[in-house]
Design an enzyme around this catalytic site. Structure first.
Site, PDB file in Angstrom:
ATOM      1  N   HIS A 186       0.879  -1.179   0.000  1.00  0.00           N
ATOM      2  CA  HIS A 186       0.000   0.000   0.000  1.00  0.00           C
ATOM      3  C   HIS A 186       0.917   1.229   0.000  1.00  0.00           C
ATOM      4  O   HIS A 186       2.031   1.180   0.534  1.00  0.00           O
ATOM      5  CB  HIS A 186      -0.850  -0.048   1.269  1.00  0.00           C
ATOM      6  CG  HIS A 186      -1.921   0.985   1.389  1.00  0.00           C
ATOM      7  ND1 HIS A 186      -1.664   2.278   1.757  1.00  0.00           N
ATOM      8  CD2 HIS A 186      -3.263   0.913   1.201  1.00  0.00           C
ATOM      9  CE1 HIS A 186      -2.807   2.958   1.803  1.00  0.00           C
ATOM     10  NE2 HIS A 186      -3.792   2.150   1.465  1.00  0.00           N
ATOM     11  N   ASP A 244       2.986  -4.417   7.967  1.00  0.00           N
ATOM     12  CA  ASP A 244       1.786  -3.597   7.790  1.00  0.00           C
ATOM     13  C   ASP A 244       0.593  -4.550   7.929  1.00  0.00           C
ATOM     14  O   ASP A 244       0.285  -5.321   7.022  1.00  0.00           O
ATOM     15  CB  ASP A 244       1.834  -2.940   6.399  1.00  0.00           C
ATOM     16  CG  ASP A 244       0.510  -2.293   6.016  1.00  0.00           C
ATOM     17  OD1 ASP A 244      -0.473  -2.420   6.770  1.00  0.00           O
ATOM     18  OD2 ASP A 244       0.462  -1.665   4.951  1.00  0.00           O
ATOM     19  N   GLN A 255      -4.763  -4.889   7.007  1.00  0.00           N
ATOM     20  CA  GLN A 255      -5.835  -5.785   6.538  1.00  0.00           C
ATOM     21  C   GLN A 255      -5.848  -7.113   7.281  1.00  0.00           C
ATOM     22  O   GLN A 255      -6.831  -7.855   7.185  1.00  0.00           O
ATOM     23  CB  GLN A 255      -5.653  -6.080   5.035  1.00  0.00           C
ATOM     24  CG  GLN A 255      -5.766  -4.872   4.153  1.00  0.00           C
ATOM     25  CD  GLN A 255      -7.185  -4.317   4.084  1.00  0.00           C
ATOM     26  OE1 GLN A 255      -8.170  -5.004   4.399  1.00  0.00           O
ATOM     27  NE2 GLN A 255      -7.316  -3.061   3.707  1.00  0.00           N
ATOM     28  N   LYS A 257     -10.366  -0.215  10.562  1.00  0.00           N
ATOM     29  CA  LYS A 257     -10.511  -1.444   9.770  1.00  0.00           C
ATOM     30  C   LYS A 257     -10.933  -2.615  10.674  1.00  0.00           C
ATOM     31  O   LYS A 257     -11.318  -3.668  10.205  1.00  0.00           O
ATOM     32  CB  LYS A 257      -9.200  -1.792   9.075  1.00  0.00           C
ATOM     33  CG  LYS A 257      -8.735  -0.693   8.145  1.00  0.00           C
ATOM     34  CD  LYS A 257      -8.168  -1.197   6.871  1.00  0.00           C
ATOM     35  CE  LYS A 257      -7.440  -0.106   6.135  1.00  0.00           C
ATOM     36  NZ  LYS A 257      -8.175   0.358   4.959  1.00  0.00           N
ATOM     37  N   CYS A 301      -4.746   2.596  -3.642  1.00  0.00           N
ATOM     38  CA  CYS A 301      -3.470   3.066  -3.055  1.00  0.00           C
ATOM     39  C   CYS A 301      -2.356   2.051  -3.275  1.00  0.00           C
ATOM     40  O   CYS A 301      -1.474   1.873  -2.410  1.00  0.00           O
ATOM     41  CB  CYS A 301      -3.604   3.378  -1.558  1.00  0.00           C
ATOM     42  SG  CYS A 301      -4.762   4.674  -1.215  1.00  0.00           S
TER      43      CYS A 301
END
Ligand code: PLP
Length: 421
Positions: free
Chosen positions: A137, A214, A217, A240, A378
Site C-alpha cells: 500500500h 503492515d 488488513q 478497519k 493506493c
C-alpha cells in the site's frame, strides 16, 4: 440463481442464525441506497461499526469525558482508566509481551511514518537498503521513499508472480548486509494475498534485519500473534477493525522502542522540561505526544471485545466460505478476470471486466445498492505490475451473506446488459 457447487459451510464457522443476529448489531446494514437494501462490500476500505462501538463512544462523551493522564478529578481518573484498559485489550489481542509496547497513533499510516523517522532515519546511510514487496500500500512505500530521500538509502522491491504471491527465492536473494529493514504487508488490500510473514521474518532475522509488518488488513481476518511471528514492528488501524477512525496502533519490541528517539514533541511525552533540556517520558508515552484520541482508543477497546466475543477463528472460516462462493460463481463470467489468486487469500476479491472501466462497474453496482471500491486502492505500483489502471474490489466481512453475493452477481449481469457485452 447460479447453481455452483461449493464446499458446505464448515461447522466451526458462523451459522446463518449467528449472522442474522450479528447483522442486528450493525444499524447501518438496515439502510437502503437508491431504494435498494444496502449490500456493503467495501469492507477492506473501512467496515461498518457495531452498536457496542457506537455506544462506547457515545458513553464517553455523555458520561466520562475528560482528558487522560493529567487530571486528579474523578472524570479524568475514569477516562484514564478506560483508556489504559484499552491498551491492555490491544496487548492481549496481538499477544504482545508488554503493555508499553502498544503505542496509540492515528492509524497504520502514522505508525509506519513513526518507524521510518524514529527508527530508520537515524541509522540509515547512503546505499543502505529498505526492502519491500510489489504489493505494498502507498502507506508502506512513501514513508520509506521519504526516508531514502533524506538519507541516500535505496528502496528494493521483491517481485510477485501472476497469482499475486511473493517469489520467495527472489526475496531471499534480495536480503544482504546493506538491507537495514524489511517492510512488508501481511495481507494485501488489493489482492487479498496472505503473505508468509513468519517465514519472511525468520529469513530476515537470520541476517539481523529487523521487520515491520503492515497489518492493516490482517488483524480483521485472522489471529495475529506478534510474539509467535517475532516481528519487530506491527502496524494497524482501528477503523478497519470495526472501531473508530483516527486511531491505530504501533506495536514495537520494547528494546527497540526504548532506543528510539521520540517522533513528535509536546505534552504527555515528557517527564521534565526546562528551557535547556527535556527528559522524555517512559514508554509508551514517549511516543504519544499531545492529547490523544480518547474516544477512539476506548472505542477500539470495545471493538476488540466485540471481535473476541465472536472469535477470529470463526470469522476467518466464514469469510473464506463467502470468498470461495463468490470466486467460484464469478467463473461463469468469461469476460471477468480476477486479479489475485494466491493460494492463501483473505476475503478480498479484485476483478476487471474486459472492455468496461472499473469506475463504471462501481457506479452501476451503486445503483443496485451495492457498495464496492474501484480504483488503484493506493497500490499504483501493483496496478502497473498487472498492467491495469484500476480494479473493482468486493471485500467481505462476517456480517455479509451468500444472498448478498447473489445480489452482487445479478448486478454484474446487469452491467453486461447495460454495456451490451
Ligand atoms: N496498509 C494497508 C494494507 C491498507 O489497506 C491501508 C488502508 O487501506 C493502509 C495501510 C493505511 O491505513 P490508514 O489509512 O488507516 O492509515
Amino acid at each position: 440463481m447460479l447453481k455452483i457447487p461449493i464446499k458446505t459451510q464448515n461447522i466451526t464457522s458462523l451459522r446463518q442464525s449467528d449472522i442474522q443476529k450479528i447483522r442486528q448489531d450493525f444499524p447501518i446494514l438496515n439502510t437502503t441506497v437508491h431504494g435498494k437494501p444496502l449490500v456493503y462490500f467495501d469492507n477492506a476500505n473501512t467496515p461498518q461499526k457495531p452498536q457496542v462501538v457506537i455506544d462506547s463512544v457515545n458513553d464517553i462523551y455523555t458520561k466520562y469525558y475528560s482528558s487522560v493522564h493529567r487530571g486528579v478529578h474523578c472524570l479524568s481518573e475514569k477516562s484514564t482508566r478506560l483508556f489504559e484498559i484499552s491498551r491492555d485489550k490491544v496487548q492481549n489481542f496481538i499477544s504482545a509481551k508488554h503493555r508499553e509496547e502498544i503505542i496509540f497513533v492515528r492509524g497504520t499510516t502514522e505508525a509506519i511514518n513513526l518507524v521510518a523517522q524514529s527508527f530508520a532515519r537515524p541509522q540509515l546511510k547512503p546505499d543502505d537498503e529498505i526492502l519491500m514487496t510489489t504489493m505494498e500500500h502507498h502507506a508502506n512505500i512513501i514513508p520509506w521513499q521519504m526516508v531514502c530521500g533524506q538519507t541516500g538509502a535505496k528502496l528494493k522491491v521483491v517481485p510477485i508472480n501472476d497469482n499475486g504471491e511473493i517469489i520467495f527465492e527472489e526475496f531471499i536473494k534480495l536480503l544482504n548486509p546493506r538491507t537495514k529493514l524489511l517492510a512488508v504487508v501481511h495481507v494485501s488490500n488489493s489482492l487479498g494475498t496472505i503473505n508468509p510473514i513468519e517465514k519472511m521474518i525468520e529469513a530476515a532475522h537470520q541476517q539481523n534485519i529487523p521487520v515491520l509488518i503492515d497489518g492493516a488488513q490482517a488483524v480483521v481476518h485472522q489471529k495475529v500473534d506478534v510474539r509467535k511471528s517475532d516481528c519487530d514492528f506491527y502496524a494497524f488501524s482501528g477503523h478497519k477493525l470495526y472501531g473508530p477512525s483516527g486511531i491505530g496502533v504501533l506495536y514495537g519490541k520494547k528494546a527497540l522502542l526504548e532506543a528510539m528517539p521520540p517522533y513528535q514533541g509536546g505534552g504527555n511525552m515528557i517527564s521534565q522540561v526546562t528551557f535547556e533540556k527535556t527528559i522524555y517520558n517512559t514508554l509508551p508515552y514517549k511516543f504519544e505526544a499531545g492529547t490523544p484520541h480518547i474516544a477512539g482508543v476506548i472505542g477500539l477497546g470495545a471493538a476488540i471485545d466485540y471481535i473476541d466475543n465472536i472469535g477470529l477463528d470463526k470469522i476467518s472460516r466464514y469469510e473464506k466460505y463467502l470468498l470461495d462462493y463468490a470466486t467460484q460463481s464469478m467463473q461463469e463470467f468469461s469476460d471477468i478476470r480476477i486479479i489475485g489468486s494466491a493460494q492463501k487469500k483473505a476475503s478480498i476479491l479484485s476483478f476487471i471486466f474486459e472492455h468496461i472501466h472499473a469506475h463504471d462497474v462501481g457506479t452501476i453496482l451503486d445503483q443496485e445498492g451495492i457498495a464496492i471500491r474501484t480504483g488503484h486502492h493506493c497500490t499504483m505500483p501493483l496496478m502497473a505490475r498487472f498492467n491495469v489502471p484500476a480494479t473493482a474490489r468486493a471485500s467481505f466481512a462476517f456480517y455479509n451473506t451468500i444472498e448478498e453475493i447473489d445480489v452482487f452477481l445479478q448486478g454484474l449481469k446487469k452491467i453486461k446488459e447495460v454495456f451490451h457485452v
